[in-house]
Design a protein around this motif. Sequence first.
Motif, PDB file in Angstrom:
ATOM      1  N   VAL A   1       0.817  -1.209   0.000  1.00 28.20           N
ATOM      2  CA  VAL A   1       0.000   0.000   0.000  1.00 28.20           C
ATOM      3  C   VAL A   1       0.854   1.263   0.000  1.00 28.20           C
ATOM      4  N   PHE A   2       2.129   1.125   0.369  1.00 30.73           N
ATOM      5  CA  PHE A   2       3.010   2.292   0.416  1.00 30.73           C
ATOM      6  C   PHE A   2       3.769   2.507  -0.885  1.00 30.73           C
ATOM      7  N   GLU A   3       3.681   1.545  -1.802  1.00 24.30           N
ATOM      8  CA  GLU A   3       4.476   1.632  -3.016  1.00 24.30           C
ATOM      9  C   GLU A   3       3.858   2.625  -4.000  1.00 24.30           C
ATOM     10  N   PHE A   4       4.711   3.400  -4.623  1.00 25.05           N
ATOM     11  CA  PHE A   4       4.287   4.322  -5.657  1.00 25.05           C
ATOM     12  C   PHE A   4       5.080   3.971  -6.917  1.00 25.05           C
ATOM     13  N   LYS A   5       4.534   3.110  -7.729  1.00 25.17           N
ATOM     14  CA  LYS A   5       5.248   2.607  -8.889  1.00 25.17           C
ATOM     15  C   LYS A   5       4.771   3.320 -10.146  1.00 25.17           C
ATOM     16  N   SER A   6       5.627   3.316 -11.158  1.00 33.82           N
ATOM     17  CA  SER A   6       5.267   3.935 -12.424  1.00 33.82           C
ATOM     18  C   SER A   6       6.008   3.261 -13.562  1.00 33.82           C
ATOM     19  N   ILE A   7       5.448   3.392 -14.748  1.00 32.99           N
ATOM     20  CA  ILE A   7       6.086   2.926 -15.975  1.00 32.99           C
ATOM     21  C   ILE A   7       5.981   4.051 -16.990  1.00 32.99           C
ATOM     22  N   GLY A   8       7.108   4.428 -17.569  1.00 34.48           N
ATOM     23  CA  GLY A   8       7.095   5.524 -18.523  1.00 34.48           C
ATOM     24  C   GLY A   8       8.148   5.363 -19.600  1.00 34.48           C
ATOM     25  N   ASN A   9       7.968   6.110 -20.681  1.00 36.13           N
ATOM     26  CA  ASN A   9       8.934   6.172 -21.768  1.00 36.13           C
ATOM     27  C   ASN A   9       9.031   7.608 -22.265  1.00 36.13           C
ATOM     28  N   SER A  10      10.225   8.003 -22.643  1.00 37.11           N
ATOM     29  CA  SER A  10      10.423   9.335 -23.217  1.00 37.11           C
ATOM     30  C   SER A  10      11.332   9.213 -24.430  1.00 37.11           C
ATOM     31  N   GLU A  11      11.264  10.202 -25.294  1.00 45.60           N
ATOM     32  CA  GLU A  11      12.087  10.175 -26.508  1.00 45.60           C
ATOM     33  C   GLU A  11      12.345  11.596 -26.994  1.00 45.60           C
ATOM     34  N   THR A  12      13.582  11.819 -27.401  1.00 45.58           N
ATOM     35  CA  THR A  12      13.965  13.112 -27.968  1.00 45.58           C
ATOM     36  C   THR A  12      13.680  13.107 -29.457  1.00 45.58           C
ATOM     37  N   LEU A  13      13.059  14.152 -29.927  1.00 47.78           N
ATOM     38  CA  LEU A  13      12.742  14.283 -31.352  1.00 47.78           C
ATOM     39  C   LEU A  13      14.018  14.534 -32.157  1.00 47.78           C
ATOM     40  N   PRO A  14      14.052  14.121 -33.421  1.00 47.71           N
ATOM     41  CA  PRO A  14      15.244  14.349 -34.256  1.00 47.71           C
ATOM     42  C   PRO A  14      15.628  15.827 -34.330  1.00 47.71           C
ATOM     43  N   GLU A  15      14.610  16.666 -34.272  1.00 47.73           N
ATOM     44  CA  GLU A  15      14.849  18.112 -34.254  1.00 47.73           C
ATOM     45  C   GLU A  15      13.687  18.796 -33.560  1.00 47.73           C
ATOM     46  N   ASP A  16      13.951  19.964 -32.996  1.00 47.66           N
ATOM     47  CA  ASP A  16      12.887  20.711 -32.330  1.00 47.66           C
ATOM     48  C   ASP A  16      11.771  20.982 -33.341  1.00 47.66           C
ATOM     49  N   THR A  17      10.530  20.789 -32.899  1.00 45.28           N
ATOM     50  CA  THR A  17       9.436  20.901 -33.860  1.00 45.28           C
ATOM     51  C   THR A  17       8.160  21.438 -33.231  1.00 45.28           C
ATOM     52  N   VAL A  18       7.353  22.039 -34.070  1.00 45.77           N
ATOM     53  CA  VAL A  18       5.993  22.436 -33.702  1.00 45.77           C
ATOM     54  C   VAL A  18       4.993  21.705 -34.587  1.00 45.77           C
ATOM     55  N   GLU A  19       5.486  20.770 -35.392  1.00 52.13           N
ATOM     56  CA  GLU A  19       4.631  20.025 -36.310  1.00 52.13           C
ATOM     57  C   GLU A  19       3.744  19.073 -35.523  1.00 52.13           C
ATOM     58  N   GLU A  20       2.452  19.339 -35.526  1.00 50.81           N
ATOM     59  CA  GLU A  20       1.542  18.583 -34.674  1.00 50.81           C
ATOM     60  C   GLU A  20       1.476  17.116 -35.055  1.00 50.81           C
ATOM     61  N   ALA A  21       1.527  16.816 -36.349  1.00 53.10           N
ATOM     62  CA  ALA A  21       1.458  15.420 -36.769  1.00 53.10           C
ATOM     63  C   ALA A  21       2.641  14.629 -36.215  1.00 53.10           C
ATOM     64  N   THR A  22       3.818  15.245 -36.210  1.00 56.29           N
ATOM     65  CA  THR A  22       5.011  14.589 -35.669  1.00 56.29           C
ATOM     66  C   THR A  22       4.868  14.372 -34.170  1.00 56.29           C
ATOM     67  N   ILE A  23       4.361  15.386 -33.494  1.00 58.93           N
ATOM     68  CA  ILE A  23       4.197  15.310 -32.042  1.00 58.93           C
ATOM     69  C   ILE A  23       3.184  14.227 -31.667  1.00 58.93           C
ATOM     70  N   LEU A  24       2.050  14.204 -32.358  1.00 58.41           N
ATOM     71  CA  LEU A  24       1.033  13.206 -32.062  1.00 58.41           C
ATOM     72  C   LEU A  24       1.528  11.800 -32.384  1.00 58.41           C
ATOM     73  N   GLY A  25       2.319  11.695 -33.440  1.00 55.87           N
ATOM     74  CA  GLY A  25       2.891  10.400 -33.790  1.00 55.87           C
ATOM     75  C   GLY A  25       3.793   9.871 -32.684  1.00 55.87           C
ATOM     76  N   LEU A  26       4.578  10.775 -32.080  1.00 57.06           N
ATOM     77  CA  LEU A  26       5.455  10.359 -30.993  1.00 57.06           C
ATOM     78  C   LEU A  26       4.641  10.008 -29.748  1.00 57.06           C
ATOM     79  N   LEU A  27       3.588  10.762 -29.465  1.00 59.05           N
ATOM     80  CA  LEU A  27       2.735  10.433 -28.325  1.00 59.05           C
ATOM     81  C   LEU A  27       2.105   9.050 -28.496  1.00 59.05           C
ATOM     82  N   ARG A  28       1.704   8.731 -29.715  1.00 61.92           N
ATOM     83  CA  ARG A  28       1.150   7.407 -30.000  1.00 61.92           C
ATOM     84  C   ARG A  28       2.197   6.327 -29.757  1.00 61.92           C
TER      85      ARG A  28
END
Length: 416
Positions: free
Chosen positions: A247-274
């Motif tokens: 009951v005291f455990e606070f566990k998590s599972i996550g993943n992160s990734e750096t984009l090939p280049e800084d971007t504001v392209e929404e399709a690229t961002i949503l693709g990475l979120l997927r």
Amino acid sequence: MSKWYPKNGRVIFHVDMNSFYASVEMAYDPSLKTKAIAIAGNPEERRGIIVTSSYEARAKGVKTTMPLWQARRLCPELIVLPPNFERYRKMSRELFKIMAEITDLVQPVSIDEGYIDVTDCSHLGSPIEIASQLQQRLKAELDLPCSIGIAPNKFLAKMGSDMKKPMGITIIRKRELKDVLWPLDIGEMHGVGEKTKAKFNDQNIYTIQDLVDADPYLLKRVFGVNGVRLQQKAKGEDKRPVDPDAVFEFKSIGNSETLPEDTVEEATILGLLRKLSKKVSERLIRKEVVGQTVQLMIRYYDRKTITRSITLAKFLHQEQAIYQVAVDLFETHWNNEPIRLLGVTVQGLVDKSEIVEQLDLFHYQEMLKDEGLQRTIDQLTERYGKTTFKKLQSTTEQQPRTSFQKDFLDDYRTSK
């Protein structure tokens, strides 16, 4: 007493309170006893839904998640009460205090159920004597009925507590599985929901015996590692300990990734979120855990980093559900500046087999919006979209108390 306590095994109880919310109301108002009562969100409105009901109401066909109008049609004499959160919390704290007087090895898994390891309690009597005394004490001191399963592991203890309700005590021994457990319909097995049952039936697996006899390679191919684990449990194999610290455990599972280049392209961002949501989902499924909080991390071109999270009213593990929440967080908090890195994390993980399907009382108002309510909020999210049952927060703020079950576990941690 030694014959009741194996040298190399465990003796584990699963204590399951009977119709807990309704029983608490009866304990506070004895005039409600023997009557058909139900706890419902918005009881004054026709569109309310049943949160739980007494056994008298269940005998008339009243079920959890049933629309109130339908319940009243089946049971005209039904007494409907609104939920009383503090009352249920108080009673829960008291019942776990009583369990803790037997042994320190108590693991709450929800507001109204928990495991107790009594292997080292031979000085208190036989397991059946300890269970009987506990059951009688809960009834005498709190006026609350319970069922108790006694077995060599958690899975079998859980199955045992479901077999006799209310006020039942069931012992399941491994040598008795062929007669006691295996003839049951596969849908009665703990950890098998409606969808999994349907998939089992598609493979000609209709009883727990069929699962025991199934080809492990077939199970792994169709169900993944979870199919093999369910088969092991059906055979009576479960090595999970009763863990008071869970009951005291606070566990998590996550993943992160750096984009090939800084971007504001929404399709690229949503693709990475997927992509990130898919990876997190795969790991959750592989570990057989589910989580209640989704966190999004955004790192901008100038290395400024923010994290934002949402705590749901229901546990989730599916890719689509995680993705929908991550996208909502992104759309809410992105400042339109170029993004360098994204991360998706699911937090507050719990063993999937320990999750009890109960309605989230703090969100019953939203749940009333559709009378065709599905049993899980994951299904609601998929059907109605990504904002149905959510509370938004910054990670610098106090986590909102969105789930009654989670609230209880938080309270239990604090009281220890």
